[in-house]
Scaffold this motif. Sequence first.
Motif, short mmCIF file in Angstrom:
data_model
loop_
_atom_site.label_atom_id
_atom_site.label_comp_id
_atom_site.label_asym_id
_atom_site.label_seq_id
_atom_site.Cartn_x
_atom_site.Cartn_y
_atom_site.Cartn_z
N TYR A 188 1.02 116.31 -87.24
CA TYR A 188 -0.27 116.14 -87.92
C TYR A 188 -0.85 114.75 -87.67
CZ TYR A 188 2.56 119.49 -90.58
OH TYR A 188 3.42 120.50 -90.95
N LEU A 189 -2.17 114.67 -87.76
CA LEU A 189 -2.91 113.41 -87.79
C LEU A 189 -3.81 113.42 -89.02
CD1 LEU A 189 -4.29 112.90 -84.15
CD2 LEU A 189 -2.70 111.37 -85.35
N ALA A 190 -4.02 112.25 -89.62
CA ALA A 190 -4.97 112.16 -90.73
C ALA A 190 -5.36 110.71 -90.94
CB ALA A 190 -4.39 112.74 -92.02
N SER A 191 -6.52 110.52 -91.56
CA SER A 191 -6.96 109.18 -91.92
C SER A 191 -6.31 108.70 -93.21
CB SER A 191 -8.49 109.15 -92.07
OG SER A 191 -8.92 110.21 -92.89
N ASP A 192 -5.65 109.59 -93.93
CA ASP A 192 -5.06 109.26 -95.24
C ASP A 192 -3.92 110.23 -95.48
OD1 ASP A 192 -4.57 109.19 -98.09
OD2 ASP A 192 -6.54 108.31 -98.37
N ILE A 193 -2.79 109.73 -95.95
CA ILE A 193 -1.63 110.61 -96.14
C ILE A 193 -1.88 111.72 -97.16
CG2 ILE A 193 -0.01 108.79 -95.51
CD1 ILE A 193 0.74 108.57 -98.49
N HIS A 194 -2.86 111.53 -98.07
CA HIS A 194 -3.08 112.54 -99.11
C HIS A 194 -3.54 113.87 -98.51
CE1 HIS A 194 -3.53 108.72 -101.51
NE2 HIS A 194 -2.54 109.35 -102.08
N ALA A 195 -4.14 113.83 -97.32
CA ALA A 195 -4.54 115.07 -96.66
C ALA A 195 -3.34 115.90 -96.23
CB ALA A 195 -5.41 114.76 -95.44
N LEU A 196 -2.18 115.24 -96.08
CA LEU A 196 -1.02 115.91 -95.50
C LEU A 196 0.14 116.08 -96.47
CD1 LEU A 196 -0.98 114.01 -92.07
CD2 LEU A 196 -2.09 116.18 -92.62
N LEU A 197 0.04 115.57 -97.68
CA LEU A 197 1.17 115.62 -98.61
C LEU A 197 1.70 117.03 -98.87
CD1 LEU A 197 0.29 112.83 -101.18
CD2 LEU A 197 2.15 112.83 -99.53
N PRO A 198 0.85 118.08 -98.91
CA PRO A 198 1.41 119.42 -99.09
C PRO A 198 2.21 119.90 -97.87
CG PRO A 198 -0.90 119.35 -99.75
CD PRO A 198 -0.63 118.08 -99.02
N LEU A 199 2.06 119.21 -96.73
CA LEU A 199 2.69 119.66 -95.49
C LEU A 199 3.91 118.83 -95.09
CD1 LEU A 199 -0.60 120.19 -93.44
CD2 LEU A 199 0.75 121.94 -94.61
N THR A 200 3.89 117.54 -95.42
CA THR A 200 5.00 116.66 -95.03
C THR A 200 5.03 115.43 -95.92
OG1 THR A 200 6.00 115.44 -93.19
CG2 THR A 200 3.61 115.37 -93.34
N ARG A 201 6.20 114.79 -95.96
CA ARG A 201 6.35 113.50 -96.64
C ARG A 201 6.73 112.39 -95.67
NH1 ARG A 201 6.88 113.96 -102.16
NH2 ARG A 201 5.65 115.75 -102.84
N ARG A 202 6.85 112.72 -94.37
CA ARG A 202 7.30 111.75 -93.38
C ARG A 202 6.13 111.34 -92.49
NH1 ARG A 202 10.53 114.08 -89.83
NH2 ARG A 202 11.74 112.21 -89.30
N PHE A 203 5.94 110.01 -92.39
CA PHE A 203 4.74 109.50 -91.72
C PHE A 203 5.07 108.34 -90.79
CE2 PHE A 203 3.32 111.38 -95.71
CZ PHE A 203 2.28 112.18 -95.29
N LEU A 204 4.27 108.26 -89.72
CA LEU A 204 4.22 107.07 -88.87
C LEU A 204 2.87 106.40 -89.09
CD1 LEU A 204 5.39 108.44 -85.38
CD2 LEU A 204 6.78 107.22 -87.05
N TYR A 205 2.89 105.10 -89.33
CA TYR A 205 1.64 104.35 -89.49
C TYR A 205 1.35 103.63 -88.18
CZ TYR A 205 2.11 105.35 -94.44
OH TYR A 205 2.22 105.98 -95.65
N LEU A 206 0.23 103.97 -87.56
CA LEU A 206 -0.12 103.41 -86.26
C LEU A 206 -0.63 101.98 -86.40
CD1 LEU A 206 -1.97 106.48 -84.70
CD2 LEU A 206 0.43 105.83 -84.43
#
Length: 607
Positions: A188-206
């Motif tokens: 996934y890509l997003a401008s804000d983690i809140h868009a993806l919280l229902p899908l994942t809790r693991r993130f890379l910050y570019l």
Amino acid sequence: MCGIVGISAQRDVVQNLISGLKALEYRGYDSAGIAVLTGHGVERLRAKGKVRDLEALQAVSPLSGTCGIAHTRWATHGAPSTDNAHPHVSGAVSVVHNGIIENHAALRAELQALGYEFTSQTDTEVVAHLIEHAQRQGKPLRQAVQETVARLHGAYSLAVLSAREPGTLVGARLGSPLVVGLGEGEQYLASDIHALLPLTRRFLYLDDGDVVELTREAVQVFDAAGQPAQRAVKESHFAADAVERGEYRHYMLKEIHEQPQAVADTLEGRIAGGHVLTQMLGVDAEALLARTDSVQIVACGTSYHAGLVAGYWIESFAGVPCKVEIASEYRYRNPVVRAGTLFLGISQSGETADTLAALKMAKGRDYVARMAVCNVPESSIVRESELVLMTRAGPEIGVASTKAFTTQLVALALFALELARAKGLDAARYADGVRQLEQLPGLIAQTLKLDGQIRALAENFAAKQHALFLGRGTHWPVAMEGALKLKEISYIHAEAYAAGELKHGPLALVDKDMPVIAVAPNDHLIDKLKSNLEEVRARGGELYAFVDETVAHGLDADHVLTLPACGEFAAPVVFTLPLQLLAYHVAVLRGTDVDQPRNLAKSVTVE
């Protein structure tokens, strides 16, 4: 400001793209769109208005696909319209973009000379055509994006797909946030983690300059030089339902009532045994505070008001000079930095464009260190700073900031106390400051019980077109914040003045149709303030006084709201709450869009 979502998966992604956009609605926007790869190439739906309008289009002309991008746009180039809505398409390429491309006019002329036709007024469309042009020369998508961003001047976060490479998404960022979400068999890509919280809790910050290539199975990050790069995987602790309204009518009201807990969270683990734990600022904090002989605060909007309050505290308690400046002004002048100055940037999102630019500018100057007060871990401002003090407000969805402001005040009070201790503050005064902060969650909860009284007062404001807010000392910035809240969400013109300035001009505005709201804590300026308010009464102005219970009977006003007694650290927080509630109830009575007021956005990532 705008919102980006991108997904590469083995299943249909359209509903998750739309759900991601819904989670980003708080950022402010005027149009929405999605693009997916299908057997027919890139197909898209776009709508002027809200995500629900996009959903209505999807219901009539449904799209489906396993790789897609989505966007909510806040207009910068070109009026809100379907043609200007993202995603933009050129040939096989589709792009969504946050930020501003400053050299878009020159690029547009170059592309038009090559035969490319433009269907929008946006700066973003040049990006789509540049990538398409590179792909026509045989460049793979990632290389085409990398070559394109090297030509862009300004700020951007991009999500790009191409029918030539089904299942691949490419993202890029410079000065505008973009995160990668890691999933199982989908990325996934997003401008804000809140868009993806229902899908994942693991993130890379570019990092700035990064380009990332995603397929459903893999993620590869490349730095600005095009070299493979490693970015740490971070686990988010935000609950997926943290952005739900629950029982509340609006996010703003929910967030106002979350303030006792948000303040308690901001204090947690930072006070022990009657003193503030210096290590909250970082391992070198003790030595850096000892070297700090002045403070430069830079912020925007509500955060600027918090900085103004902190300026009073720092000079009063620590005895060191403190300059507070609007970031958009600071970054465009040549400030003189005196030896021993600490740079302090304040931002709710950690992505505020002007504050981030000021912070980067400060890096090349002779500051003791750069410190951030921020609500978002892993944000750009946090990562750019040597010292960090998180506010722990949790997600704030309403555009009009509430709990972010009060938690900023609490964090800044902790900092001011520690700086003052390092400069030899009297032990009794220090202990009293700590005690006030420890009592704050209870004082806030007590103040919120006045909601019914404030709702009744709001009925007197619903038909007004103007209002005047007054305060003195630390409560002049509190009055400024109250005026900002009223104008933001009710669209009533409101101004704030230092009460002693009334006689120098603003008094000419006072009449029976101009409500005057006074913030009146029991501090060393209360007698001066009472005299200023007599000037209002003598001229027939309708006076609303928010007063400390210890002075309620000594103040003459048309309407008096009595607040719990509190000291000089606690009072700016406590007196902010009724101003927030007043603005909220007036806006509800006037029927405005409380959570998404017109023309405004939550995270201001453009200049």
